[in-house]
Motif scaffolding. Structure first.
Motif: not given
Length: 288
Positions: A127, A129, A131, A133-134, A137, A155, A162-163, A224, A250, A282
């Motif tokens: 992850g 950031g 990708h 999916t990220t 989100c 999360d 990251v989220l 995610n 996601s 997502t």
């Protein structure tokens, strides 16, 4: 890692590539394999799966699975004895997703003053950031922040963190992340320190950890992960959310979105928004 590090690559039409990706998700023993799927050649409908097994048994199972999907061209490349992850990250450009700017140490000089800057170092975690999916989100979260504020954010499957860090950096006083992978939890904690973010991360399978329970119910839950665990966790995620709370889901292919959405609708969720990026979807859902 018990064998020479390899990258397994499969190329073919989108329908076959998505079917192979779904098969990877569904096969017992491949749950922990890191892979990506992306469009390589739009004009000729060529999609590509890149997979990184960490065990010889995983590598053999992946090759057998991908080769069983007739029409995919499968190859294996031995990765050089070097820090190939760091080399790959050094070639990744920073990413802008709404107000968020995600970058690594190699791009620290590019962080703009008018963004919420997130320095994310992947290490051994998934992850960065980059990708789809990220990014999905973060784009969904950015849109929600224009209308509301979230006091408690969870999360699930935090990876590099990251989220949860994005939530903490935008004013959420309680941001908690979980992951089943211990190295990911360590790296997420390190990233929180790098970003001076008040986000806490714990090693947990599911949502039963005492820290997670202590701060429930949440206003927002990120998950995610993958389609199968998203379906499996639908009731737990509902239980972690307050009525009217939002789930951003996601890690699922576009072709899997209907299945995941059906599982959450059966729990009383309502679809607010769906974002598509590359082969990924997502979903933004509201709990009734």
């Amino acid at each position: 890692m018990t064998h020479d590090p390899v990258q397994i690559i499969a190329r073919g039409p989108r329908k076959l590539a998505e079917g192979a990706a779904e098969a990877i998700d569904a096969q017992s023993g491949l749950e922990a394999v890191t892979y990506s799927i992306l469009e390589e050649d739009e004009d000729h409908d060529v999609w590509r799966i890149d997979a990184y097994p960490t065990e010889q048994a995983e590598a053999d199972a992946l090759r057998d699975l991908l080769e069983s999907h007739g029409g995919l061209t499968v190859s294996t490349e031995v990765l050089a004895d070097a820090d190939w992850l760091a080399m790959a990250l050094s070639g990744l450009p920073p990413v802008r997703a709404g107000r968020f700017f995600i970058y690594g140490a190699h791009d620290r000089g590019l962080a703009p003053p008018n963004a919420v800057n997130l320095r994310i170092e992947a290490g051994a975690a998934f992850g960065t950031g980059h990708h789809g999916t990220t990014v999905g989100c973060l784009q969904a979260y950015d849109a929600l922040l224009k209308r509301t504020h979230f006091n408690r954010v969870l999360d699930v499957g935090a990876g590099t963190g990251v989220l949860a860090i994005a939530a903490a950096k935008t004013g959420t006083p309680v941001a908690v992340g979980t992951d089943i992978d211990r190295p990911s939890v360590r790296i997420a904690r390190e990233n929180a320190i790098l970003n001076q973010a008040r986000a806490r991360f714990v090693h947990a399978s599911g949502l039963g950890h005492r820290l997670v329970r202590a701060h429930a119910p949440y206003d927002l839950v990120f998950a995610n992960i993958l389609a199968a665990p998203l379906v499996m966790l639908s009731q737990d995620i509902k239980g972690a959310l307050r009525p009217g709370g939002v789930a951003i889901l996601s890690g699922l292919l576009r072709s899997q979105a209907r299945r995941v959405l059906a599982a959450y609708r059966s729990r009383g969720f309502v679809l607010v928004r769906r974002l598509n990026r590359d082969a990924w979807s997502t979903l933004v859902l509201k709990r009734s």
